[in-house]
Scaffold this motif. Sequence first.
Motif, short mmCIF file in Angstrom:
data_model
loop_
_atom_site.label_atom_id
_atom_site.label_comp_id
_atom_site.label_asym_id
_atom_site.label_seq_id
_atom_site.Cartn_x
_atom_site.Cartn_y
_atom_site.Cartn_z
N THR A 198 0.82 -1.19 0.00
CA THR A 198 0.00 0.00 0.00
C THR A 198 0.86 1.25 0.00
O THR A 198 2.02 1.21 0.42
N GLU A 199 0.28 2.37 -0.45
CA GLU A 199 0.96 3.66 -0.35
C GLU A 199 0.54 4.41 0.90
O GLU A 199 1.05 5.49 1.19
N ASP A 200 -0.39 3.84 1.69
CA ASP A 200 -0.89 4.48 2.91
C ASP A 200 -1.14 3.42 3.97
O ASP A 200 -2.16 2.74 3.95
N ALA A 201 -0.20 3.29 4.91
CA ALA A 201 -0.28 2.26 5.93
C ALA A 201 -0.96 2.73 7.21
O ALA A 201 -1.08 1.95 8.16
N GLU A 202 -1.42 3.97 7.25
CA GLU A 202 -2.02 4.49 8.47
C GLU A 202 -3.24 3.67 8.87
O GLU A 202 -4.13 3.41 8.05
N GLY A 203 -3.28 3.23 10.13
CA GLY A 203 -4.41 2.50 10.65
C GLY A 203 -4.33 0.99 10.49
O GLY A 203 -5.18 0.27 11.03
N ILE A 204 -3.33 0.50 9.79
CA ILE A 204 -3.19 -0.95 9.62
C ILE A 204 -2.58 -1.53 10.89
O ILE A 204 -1.58 -1.04 11.40
N GLU A 205 -3.20 -2.59 11.41
CA GLU A 205 -2.86 -3.10 12.72
C GLU A 205 -1.55 -3.88 12.72
O GLU A 205 -1.11 -4.41 11.68
N PRO A 206 -0.89 -3.97 13.90
CA PRO A 206 0.29 -4.82 14.01
C PRO A 206 -0.05 -6.27 13.66
O PRO A 206 -1.16 -6.73 13.88
N GLY A 207 0.92 -6.96 13.10
CA GLY A 207 0.69 -8.32 12.63
C GLY A 207 0.58 -8.37 11.13
O GLY A 207 0.78 -9.42 10.53
N VAL A 208 0.23 -7.23 10.52
CA VAL A 208 0.23 -7.11 9.07
C VAL A 208 1.59 -6.57 8.65
O VAL A 208 2.01 -5.51 9.11
N GLU A 209 2.27 -7.28 7.78
CA GLU A 209 3.57 -6.84 7.26
C GLU A 209 3.29 -5.90 6.08
O GLU A 209 2.75 -6.31 5.06
N VAL A 210 3.66 -4.64 6.24
CA VAL A 210 3.34 -3.63 5.25
C VAL A 210 4.56 -3.32 4.39
O VAL A 210 5.66 -3.13 4.90
N HIS A 211 4.33 -3.27 3.07
CA HIS A 211 5.37 -2.90 2.12
C HIS A 211 4.84 -1.81 1.19
O HIS A 211 3.63 -1.74 0.95
N PRO A 212 5.72 -0.97 0.66
CA PRO A 212 5.26 0.06 -0.27
C PRO A 212 4.60 -0.54 -1.50
O PRO A 212 4.91 -1.67 -1.90
N LEU A 213 3.68 0.21 -2.06
CA LEU A 213 3.04 -0.20 -3.29
C LEU A 213 4.09 -0.42 -4.37
O LEU A 213 4.92 0.45 -4.61
N PRO A 214 4.13 -1.60 -4.99
CA PRO A 214 5.16 -1.84 -6.01
C PRO A 214 5.04 -0.86 -7.17
O PRO A 214 3.93 -0.48 -7.57
N ARG A 215 6.18 -0.46 -7.70
CA ARG A 215 6.22 0.38 -8.89
C ARG A 215 6.94 -0.39 -9.99
O ARG A 215 7.92 -1.09 -9.73
N GLU A 216 6.44 -0.25 -11.19
CA GLU A 216 6.94 -1.04 -12.31
C GLU A 216 7.46 -0.14 -13.43
O GLU A 216 7.08 1.03 -13.53
N ASP A 217 8.30 -0.70 -14.27
CA ASP A 217 8.75 0.03 -15.46
C ASP A 217 7.58 0.33 -16.39
O ASP A 217 7.63 1.27 -17.18
N PHE A 218 6.52 -0.50 -16.30
CA PHE A 218 5.34 -0.32 -17.15
C PHE A 218 4.20 0.37 -16.38
O PHE A 218 3.03 0.12 -16.61
N GLU A 219 4.57 1.26 -15.44
CA GLU A 219 3.59 1.95 -14.61
C GLU A 219 2.55 2.70 -15.43
O GLU A 219 1.35 2.68 -15.11
N ASP A 220 2.99 3.34 -16.51
CA ASP A 220 2.05 4.11 -17.33
C ASP A 220 0.97 3.21 -17.93
O ASP A 220 -0.19 3.60 -18.03
N ALA A 221 1.35 2.01 -18.33
CA ALA A 221 0.38 1.08 -18.90
C ALA A 221 -0.63 0.63 -17.84
O ALA A 221 -1.82 0.47 -18.13
#
Length: 256
Positions: free
Chosen positions: A39-62
């Motif tokens: 996700t790009e917004d981890a606010e409010g997500i409870e402990p126990g959830v492993e949070v990672h940034p929203l993946p970005r790709e070379d084909f993001e525009d597509a």
Amino acid sequence: MLNVICIKWGTKYPAAYVNRLHRGVRRWLDREVRFVCFTEDAEGIEPGVEVHPLPREDFEDAIVAGMTRAGRKGAWRKISLFRPGLAGMQGPRLGLDLDVAITGPLDAIVDHAPDKVTMRREWRYEWRGQEGGHGSVFCFDPDLHPYLYEAFAADPEGSIAAHKGSEQYYTSMTALQAGQLAYLPGPLVCSFKRDAIPRLPLNYLVAPRLPGDCRVMCFHGRPHMEEAIAGYRGSWRHWSRPCGWLRHHWIGDDRA
């Protein structure tokens, strides 16, 4: 270890959807689980959830173009979940959309065909006798099925155009063409509007039912989950009574 993955972007689904999905998975899976949310917004997500940034790709525009085109059908950002090695994950992954409620043990889904890409057949295609999966629940191992990511990355615009603008259709048909698609038994993954709401006119008299073997209830289209709990009043044809069992399974609230 089983990797259970979800993805949250934009403002449609608040953190509570991630938290409730996480609790449902922990409640209904009796095995070691790594629960990961991108996700790009981890606010409010409870402990126990492993949070990672929203993946970005070379084909993001597509991806953005595919999700914003007129008549769009696809959550194309989910393609990143098929990337081998994403967030250091190894082994099988169970992907779940945020607009589902876990209603029973998930082992039968995870263990159905562990060497295949598994999805439920899309309800419309099932009725018509056509091929194609529904993407709210999907199991795969990217080490066994790297083509799910690689084929899209090689030609993102062509992949979108060739698959009805639908990510779930791309996923299922790509796996089918590779001889690696296995449909989940229909009773395990249910549609609220198709399987739970009684047919007209009984929908006015009888509350939505939870099918006995349902493990995941999907809320595609209307009603949304909060609407289903309160009782849906979309039109005289699209109408349902309040749903207490959904309040129990999704929120953990047993009020009548």
